[in-house]
Scaffold this active site. Structure first.
Site, PDB file in Angstrom:
ATOM      1  N   SER A 143       1.538 -14.591   5.884  1.00  0.00           N
ATOM      2  CA  SER A 143       0.679 -13.290   5.466  1.00  0.00           C
ATOM      3  C   SER A 143      -0.615 -13.139   5.765  1.00  0.00           C
ATOM      4  O   SER A 143      -1.264 -14.400   4.665  1.00  0.00           O
ATOM      5  CB  SER A 143       1.534 -12.403   4.392  1.00  0.00           C
ATOM      6  N   SER A 166       3.222  -7.460   1.493  1.00  0.00           N
ATOM      7  CA  SER A 166       4.006  -7.164   1.681  1.00  0.00           C
ATOM      8  C   SER A 166       5.043  -8.131   0.377  1.00  0.00           C
ATOM      9  O   SER A 166       6.135  -8.101   0.925  1.00  0.00           O
ATOM     10  CB  SER A 166       4.453  -7.615   3.048  1.00  0.00           C
ATOM     11  N   GLU A 176       0.412  -1.111  15.967  1.00  0.00           N
ATOM     12  CA  GLU A 176      -0.105   0.302  15.288  1.00  0.00           C
ATOM     13  C   GLU A 176      -0.674   0.564  16.265  1.00  0.00           C
ATOM     14  O   GLU A 176      -1.123   1.753  16.495  1.00  0.00           O
ATOM     15  CB  GLU A 176      -1.059  -0.119  14.387  1.00  0.00           C
ATOM     16  N   CYS A 226       3.155   5.499   8.283  1.00  0.00           N
ATOM     17  CA  CYS A 226       2.259   5.808   7.379  1.00  0.00           C
ATOM     18  C   CYS A 226       1.940   7.703   8.131  1.00  0.00           C
ATOM     19  O   CYS A 226       1.063   7.462   8.773  1.00  0.00           O
ATOM     20  CB  CYS A 226       0.992   4.551   7.049  1.00  0.00           C
ATOM     21  N   ASN A 236      -2.587 -11.180   5.089  1.00  0.00           N
ATOM     22  CA  ASN A 236      -3.809 -10.841   4.469  1.00  0.00           C
ATOM     23  C   ASN A 236      -3.914 -11.543   2.907  1.00  0.00           C
ATOM     24  O   ASN A 236      -4.494 -11.555   2.299  1.00  0.00           O
ATOM     25  CB  ASN A 236      -3.514  -9.410   4.672  1.00  0.00           C
ATOM     26  N   CYS A 238       1.252  -0.939   0.029  1.00  0.00           N
ATOM     27  CA  CYS A 238      -0.215  -0.100   0.022  1.00  0.00           C
ATOM     28  C   CYS A 238       1.077   1.139  -0.484  1.00  0.00           C
ATOM     29  O   CYS A 238       2.208   1.058   0.237  1.00  0.00           O
ATOM     30  CB  CYS A 238      -1.132   0.017   1.260  1.00  0.00           C
ATOM     31  N   HIS A 276       6.950  -7.986   6.751  1.00  0.00           N
ATOM     32  CA  HIS A 276       6.610  -9.351   7.441  1.00  0.00           C
ATOM     33  C   HIS A 276       7.288  -9.833   6.133  1.00  0.00           C
ATOM     34  O   HIS A 276       6.779 -10.693   5.223  1.00  0.00           O
ATOM     35  CB  HIS A 276       5.409  -9.263   7.314  1.00  0.00           C
ATOM     36  N   HIS A 290       3.872   1.130  10.182  1.00  0.00           N
ATOM     37  CA  HIS A 290       2.378   1.700  11.781  1.00  0.00           C
ATOM     38  C   HIS A 290       2.798   2.061  13.137  1.00  0.00           C
ATOM     39  O   HIS A 290       2.121   1.969  13.492  1.00  0.00           O
ATOM     40  CB  HIS A 290       1.983   0.237  11.787  1.00  0.00           C
TER      41      HIS A 290
HETATM   42 FE1  F3S Z   1      -0.813   0.681   4.334  1.00  0.00          FE
HETATM   43 FE2  F3S Z   1      -0.780   3.552   5.819  1.00  0.00          FE
HETATM   44 FE3  F3S Z   1      -3.227   2.286   4.961  1.00  0.00          FE
HETATM   45  S1  F3S Z   1       0.373   1.622   6.397  1.00  0.00           S
HETATM   46  S2  F3S Z   1      -3.180   0.648   5.525  1.00  0.00           S
HETATM   47  S3  F3S Z   1      -2.213   3.079   3.399  1.00  0.00           S
HETATM   48  S4  F3S Z   1      -2.716   3.338   6.815  1.00  0.00           S
END
Ligand code: F3S
Length: 279
Positions: free
Chosen positions: A220, A264, A126, A96, A222, A12, A39, A74
Site C-alpha cells: 500500500s 485500506s 479514478e 464516493c 499510502n 476514509c 486493496h 473511485h
Molecule cells: Fe476517500 Fe472519497 Fe476522499 S474515497 S479519499 S473520501 S474522495
C-alpha cells in the site's frame, strides 16, 4: 503507558461507505464487486467467503449470468455503467460522492462546450472514470511540462478539475501555469482532504509518541508514505500488516505509543492492535 489511536487511521469516508454497502449485500445471490472493493486481500477474501466475489473485467461480466454488481469508490466511466446495464446487470453505485461530484461537473461543463482539464494521473482508475464522463476529449495534466504545452482550441472556456487524491501544492502550481495563458478558466478544486488529514495527524502524533505503529498492506503506497512521515519524527516507528507482526516487548518502556493506519486497513485490524498494545 498511554496509547493514542489516530482519529483518521484507516478508511476514509468514501471507502468506508463503499465497504459498508458491500457488506450490506451479504446474503444476496449472484452479487459481485466490479474489481476488488479495496486493496486489502483479507477483506476481499472475507467477502468471497460470504458469497460476494469479484468480477475483474467487462469480458468477465459478459461471460456470467447477470446479477448485482457493485461499483467501487473511485468510480467508473459512463460507458461502463451503460454496458453493464445493457447486459442486464443491476448496479449498486458505491462511487464516493466526492468523485461523483466531479463526474457531474465534467459532464455538464463539457456539454456546455468547455474544454475539460483534469489535473491527475492518466492511468489512475479514478481519472479514467472522470474522463469517461466528458462529452468531448479531456486533457489530463500531471507535470509542469504538460501544463506548459497545454493549448486550448477555439477560444473555449477551460474547466479545470482535480483527481481527489492529487497534491494541493502541485495542483496550484499547474493551475498557475495554465492561468498565465490567458484563457477563460473555471477552476474547481476537487481535491479531497482525507489523505492530507491522515498524514498531518500521523506527523503530529509521531512528534509526541515514544513509539509509533503504522498498520497497512505491504504494497500500500499510502501506508508506506505514512510510515516515512512517522519515521522522520519518531525513530521507533514500526510498519505492521496485522497484530501478528507486532513484537509487544518493544513497547514495554514506551510512555506514549501512537497508532495510525493506511487508507485500506480495516477497522477490526486496527482495533485488534489497539486493544493488544493497551494490555
Ligand atoms: Fe476517500 Fe472519497 Fe476522499 S474515497 S479519499 S473520501 S474522495
Amino acid at each position: 503507558m498511554e496509547v493514542i489511536l489516530a482519529k483518521t487511521a484507516g478508511f476514509c469516508f468514501g471507502v468506508k461507505r463503499a465497504v459498508d454497502m458491500v457488506y450490506n449485500q451479504i446474503g444476496a445471490e449472484n452479487t459481485y464487486t466490479f474489481g476488488p472493493i479495496i486493496h486489502n486481500e483479507e477483506v476481499v477474501e472475507d467477502l468471497k467467503s460470504k458469497g460476494i466475489g469479484v468480477i475483474h473485467s467487462m469480458e468477465e461480466a459478459k461471460s456470467r449470468k447477470p446479477g448485482t454488481i457493485i461499483m467501487r469508490s473511485h468510480g467508473a466511466a459512463r460507458k461502463v455503467y451503460e454496458e453493464l446495464e445493457s447486459l442486464g446487470w443491476n448496479i449498486i453505485d458505491a462511487t464516493c460522492p466526492f468523485v461523483k461530484k466531479i463526474h457531474r461537473i465534467v459532464e455538464k461543463e463539457s456539454q456546455n462546450g468547455a474544454q475539460i482539464v483534469i489535473i491527475g494521473n492518466e492511468n489512475h482508475p479514478e481519472v479514467e472514470g472522470i474522463m469517461g464522463w466528458c462529452e468531448s476529449r479531456p486533457v489530463v495534466i500531471d507535470t509542469t511540462e504538460k501544463a506548459f504545452d497545454f493549448e486550448c482550441e477555439n477560444n473555449k472556456k477551460v474547466c479545470i478539475v482535480s483527481q481527489t487524491t492529487f497534491n494541493y501544492k502541485k495542483f496550484q502550481e499547474l493551475v498557475e501555469i495554465i492561468a498565465e495563458k490567458g484563457y477563460d478558466i473555471d477552476v474547481r478544486n476537487t481535491i479531497c482532504n482525507a489523505t492530507e488529514e491522515r498524514q498531518t495527524e500521523a506527523r503530529m502524533l509521531a512528534q509526541k509518541a515514544d513509539a509509533m505503529i503504522v498498520i497497512g498492506g505491504k504494497n500500500s503506497s499510502n501506508t508506506q508514505k505514512l510510515f516515512e512521515i512517522c519515521k522522520d519524527e519518531c525513530e521507533n516507528t514500526y510498519y505492521i500488516q496485522t497484530l501478528r507482526d507486532l513484537d509487544l516487548n518493544k513497547f514495554s518502556c514506551a510512555g506514549c505509543v501512537g497508532i495510525t493506519a493506511g487508507a485500506s486497513t480495516p477497522n477490526n485490524i486496527i482495533q485488534e492492535v489497539h486493544t493488544n498494545v493497551r494490555i
